[in-house]
Design a protein around this motif. Structure first.
Motif, PDB file in Angstrom:
ATOM      1  N   ILE A   1       1.262 -14.638  23.675  1.00 28.58           N
ATOM      2  CA  ILE A   1       2.330 -13.893  24.337  1.00 28.58           C
ATOM      3  C   ILE A   1       1.996 -12.407  24.385  1.00 28.58           C
ATOM      4  O   ILE A   1       1.566 -11.824  23.393  1.00 28.58           O
ATOM      5  N   GLY A   2       2.232 -11.795  25.536  1.00 30.66           N
ATOM      6  CA  GLY A   2       2.132 -10.347  25.662  1.00 30.66           C
ATOM      7  C   GLY A   2       3.515  -9.761  25.840  1.00 30.66           C
ATOM      8  O   GLY A   2       4.401 -10.402  26.414  1.00 30.66           O
ATOM      9  N   ILE A   3       3.734  -8.557  25.329  1.00 24.03           N
ATOM     10  CA  ILE A   3       5.011  -7.856  25.497  1.00 24.03           C
ATOM     11  C   ILE A   3       4.750  -6.528  26.172  1.00 24.03           C
ATOM     12  O   ILE A   3       3.907  -5.741  25.721  1.00 24.03           O
ATOM     13  N   VAL A   4       5.479  -6.250  27.244  1.00 24.75           N
ATOM     14  CA  VAL A   4       5.453  -4.935  27.866  1.00 24.75           C
ATOM     15  C   VAL A   4       6.829  -4.314  27.701  1.00 24.75           C
ATOM     16  O   VAL A   4       7.846  -4.932  28.031  1.00 24.75           O
ATOM     17  N   GLY A   5       6.860  -3.120  27.128  1.00 25.26           N
ATOM     18  CA  GLY A   5       8.131  -2.455  26.861  1.00 25.26           C
ATOM     19  C   GLY A   5       8.546  -2.671  25.421  1.00 25.26           C
ATOM     20  O   GLY A   5       9.237  -3.643  25.108  1.00 25.26           O
ATOM     21  N   ILE A   6       8.127  -1.771  24.543  1.00 32.90           N
ATOM     22  CA  ILE A   6       8.410  -1.977  23.113  1.00 32.90           C
ATOM     23  C   ILE A   6       9.447  -0.998  22.587  1.00 32.90           C
ATOM     24  O   ILE A   6       9.731  -0.978  21.389  1.00 32.90           O
ATOM     25  N   GLU A   7      10.035  -0.165  23.491  1.00 33.65           N
ATOM     26  CA  GLU A   7      11.015   0.815  23.018  1.00 33.65           C
ATOM     27  C   GLU A   7      12.322   0.152  22.584  1.00 33.65           C
ATOM     28  O   GLU A   7      13.069   0.704  21.774  1.00 33.65           O
ATOM     29  N   ASN A   8      12.589  -1.031  23.123  1.00 31.87           N
ATOM     30  CA  ASN A   8      13.805  -1.748  22.767  1.00 31.87           C
ATOM     31  C   ASN A   8      13.633  -2.436  21.417  1.00 31.87           C
ATOM     32  O   ASN A   8      12.563  -2.998  21.131  1.00 31.87           O
ATOM     33  N   THR A   9      14.670  -2.430  20.595  1.00 32.48           N
ATOM     34  CA  THR A   9      14.597  -3.094  19.292  1.00 32.48           C
ATOM     35  C   THR A   9      14.442  -4.610  19.431  1.00 32.48           C
ATOM     36  O   THR A   9      14.100  -5.281  18.451  1.00 32.48           O
ATOM     37  N   HIS A  10      14.704  -5.129  20.633  1.00 35.39           N
ATOM     38  CA  HIS A  10      14.460  -6.558  20.847  1.00 35.39           C
ATOM     39  C   HIS A  10      12.999  -6.899  20.552  1.00 35.39           C
ATOM     40  O   HIS A  10      12.694  -8.009  20.094  1.00 35.39           O
ATOM     41  N   ALA A  11      12.081  -5.961  20.824  1.00 37.38           N
ATOM     42  CA  ALA A  11      10.664  -6.218  20.575  1.00 37.38           C
ATOM     43  C   ALA A  11      10.417  -6.502  19.096  1.00 37.38           C
ATOM     44  O   ALA A  11       9.621  -7.384  18.747  1.00 37.38           O
ATOM     45  N   ASP A  12      11.107  -5.770  18.219  1.00 37.05           N
ATOM     46  CA  ASP A  12      10.969  -6.015  16.780  1.00 37.05           C
ATOM     47  C   ASP A  12      11.409  -7.431  16.437  1.00 37.05           C
ATOM     48  O   ASP A  12      10.734  -8.147  15.685  1.00 37.05           O
TER      49      ASP A  12
ATOM     50  N   ILE B   1      -0.945  -7.594  15.293  1.00 40.59           N
ATOM     51  CA  ILE B   1      -1.366  -7.621  16.701  1.00 40.59           C
ATOM     52  C   ILE B   1      -2.490  -6.613  16.906  1.00 40.59           C
ATOM     53  O   ILE B   1      -2.351  -5.432  16.585  1.00 40.59           O
ATOM     54  N   GLU B   2      -3.610  -7.069  17.437  1.00 36.45           N
ATOM     55  CA  GLU B   2      -4.776  -6.206  17.592  1.00 36.45           C
ATOM     56  C   GLU B   2      -4.980  -5.711  19.019  1.00 36.45           C
ATOM     57  O   GLU B   2      -5.568  -4.648  19.231  1.00 36.45           O
ATOM     58  N   ARG B   3      -4.517  -6.455  20.003  1.00 39.29           N
ATOM     59  CA  ARG B   3      -4.778  -6.106  21.398  1.00 39.29           C
ATOM     60  C   ARG B   3      -3.670  -5.187  21.920  1.00 39.29           C
ATOM     61  O   ARG B   3      -2.511  -5.588  22.042  1.00 39.29           O
ATOM     62  N   ILE B   4      -4.039  -3.946  22.229  1.00 42.75           N
ATOM     63  CA  ILE B   4      -3.109  -2.961  22.774  1.00 42.75           C
ATOM     64  C   ILE B   4      -3.702  -2.455  24.087  1.00 42.75           C
ATOM     65  O   ILE B   4      -4.849  -1.980  24.104  1.00 42.75           O
ATOM     66  N   VAL B   5      -2.940  -2.558  25.177  1.00 43.32           N
ATOM     67  CA  VAL B   5      -3.409  -2.080  26.477  1.00 43.32           C
ATOM     68  C   VAL B   5      -2.360  -1.156  27.068  1.00 43.32           C
ATOM     69  O   VAL B   5      -1.190  -1.180  26.676  1.00 43.32           O
ATOM     70  N   THR B   6      -2.765  -0.360  28.042  1.00 46.19           N
ATOM     71  CA  THR B   6      -1.826   0.572  28.671  1.00 46.19           C
ATOM     72  C   THR B   6      -1.323   0.069  30.016  1.00 46.19           C
ATOM     73  O   THR B   6      -0.339   0.590  30.539  1.00 46.19           O
ATOM     74  N   ALA B   7      -1.967  -0.940  30.584  1.00 42.03           N
ATOM     75  CA  ALA B   7      -1.537  -1.517  31.866  1.00 42.03           C
ATOM     76  C   ALA B   7      -1.274  -3.000  31.664  1.00 42.03           C
ATOM     77  O   ALA B   7      -2.142  -3.741  31.179  1.00 42.03           O
ATOM     78  N   SER B   8      -0.094  -3.446  32.036  1.00 43.77           N
ATOM     79  CA  SER B   8       0.272  -4.845  31.792  1.00 43.77           C
ATOM     80  C   SER B   8      -0.665  -5.816  32.492  1.00 43.77           C
ATOM     81  O   SER B   8      -0.995  -6.876  31.953  1.00 43.77           O
ATOM     82  N   THR B   9      -1.139  -5.462  33.694  1.00 40.16           N
ATOM     83  CA  THR B   9      -1.996  -6.379  34.448  1.00 40.16           C
ATOM     84  C   THR B   9      -3.330  -6.630  33.754  1.00 40.16           C
ATOM     85  O   THR B   9      -4.028  -7.597  34.089  1.00 40.16           O
ATOM     86  N   ASP B  10      -3.700  -5.783  32.794  1.00 42.35           N
ATOM     87  CA  ASP B  10      -4.910  -6.039  32.019  1.00 42.35           C
ATOM     88  C   ASP B  10      -4.815  -7.346  31.239  1.00 42.35           C
ATOM     89  O   ASP B  10      -5.845  -7.901  30.817  1.00 42.35           O
ATOM     90  N   LEU B  11      -3.589  -7.837  31.043  1.00 38.52           N
ATOM     91  CA  LEU B  11      -3.397  -9.040  30.238  1.00 38.52           C
ATOM     92  C   LEU B  11      -3.425 -10.329  31.053  1.00 38.52           C
ATOM     93  O   LEU B  11      -3.408 -11.420  30.475  1.00 38.52           O
TER      94      LEU B  11
END
Length: 279
Positions: free
Chosen positions: A6-17, A53-63
């Motif tokens: 699973i990839g997550i884009v948008g981590i500012e929301n506490t839902h991500a936690d 989580i080790e994979r961090i990208v700046t563009a969602s389409t990279d995933l």
């Protein structure tokens, strides 16, 4: 079979936690967050450490090609179409955290892009035990005549205004009295917006109350039937995201949509009508 990546884009929301904790720490279902779309920040580092989580990208389409599903958790629903559609076009299932979109046109575009690819979006309150209890009680009060839901929402909030929290009320209504909204009427008073409409002959009232200071506005549902009344506060506990995560994982396992597309669209339609009337 390997766990769903699973990839997550948008981590500012506490839902991500809550999502990362449920999947990567508590082991809910056969799925794991393996990538985050985020900048280099303390917030990113903390969430990555929480979930390993080790994979961090700046563009969602990279995933695309690297993950088996995407969770769109950005706070502003105006971004959801552009983030979700490339993955759906690629046949990657998507969970769009609330709201699905800020317009019916964007909601329709997301669902059209999905085709046969699983996609879901809902309020986390839809899945809570108190909501289940109200739904289970409705047959005992006879034919439902009216449904009233009250909860917090700020029409002038920075993340899509009324949509950001108002989605909870509109989606609770769809869970309990599903169907297309008819003739949405809106009333305004200081700190309060009221929407009235009908669904299949049932009168629905949504009271959006702007929180002031430290005062908490609870979510409450009251249904009146031909043979009784059911009223209950919908309690949002510390683990309120988990039931929605479980619904998402079931979707990945079975391919079955947790929320019918017409309910996702109807929820957006109600809020879009309220916002349009207010402007």
């Amino acid at each position: 079979m390997a766990a769903h990546r699973i990839g997550i884009v948008g981590i500012e929301n506490t839902h991500a936690d809550g999502i990362v904790r449920a999947l990567n720490v508590d082991g809910v279902g056969d799925a794991r967050v393996t990538a985050l779309v985020a900048g280099d920040s303390k917030r990113t580092a903390a969430l990555a450490e929480l979930g390993g989580i080790e994979r961090i990208v700046t563009a969602s389409t990279d995933l695309i090609g690297e993950v088996d599903a995407l969770i769109v958790a950005t706070r502003d629903g105006a971004t959801h179409r552009s983030l979700a559609v490339p993955f759906l076009d690629a046949g990657v299932p998507v969970w769009v955290d609330k709201p699905l979109a800020l317009s019916v046109a964007d909601a329709d575009a997301i669902l059209a892009a999905a085709g046969s690819t699983p996609v879901t979006s809902s309020s986390t309150l839809r899945w809570l035990p108190d909501t289940d209890a109200v739904a289970a009680a409705l047959p005992s009060i006879g034919e439902v005549q009216s449904l009233a839901i009250t909860g917090p929402a700020d029409p002038d909030g920075p993340y899509g205004g009324l949509f950001f929290y108002g989605i909870h009320l509109a989606d609770l209504a769809q869970r309990l009295v599903p169907g297309a909204p008819e003739e949405v009427e809106v009333e305004h008073s200081p700190g309060h917006v009221r929407a009235r409409y009908a669904v299949g002959g049932v009168g629905v009232t949504l009271d959006f109350v702007r929180p002031e200071g430290e005062v908490s506005v609870p979510f409450r549902v009251t249904a009146v039937g031909s043979g009784g009344t059911e009223s209950r506060e919908i309690v949002v506990g510390s683990d309120y995201v988990r039931p929605g995560v479980e619904a998402f994982v079931r979707m990945l396992d079975t391919g079955e949509l947790p929320v019918p597309p017409e309910q996702m669209t109807a929820t957006v339609a109600v809020l879009a009508a309220v916002v349009a009337e207010r402007s």
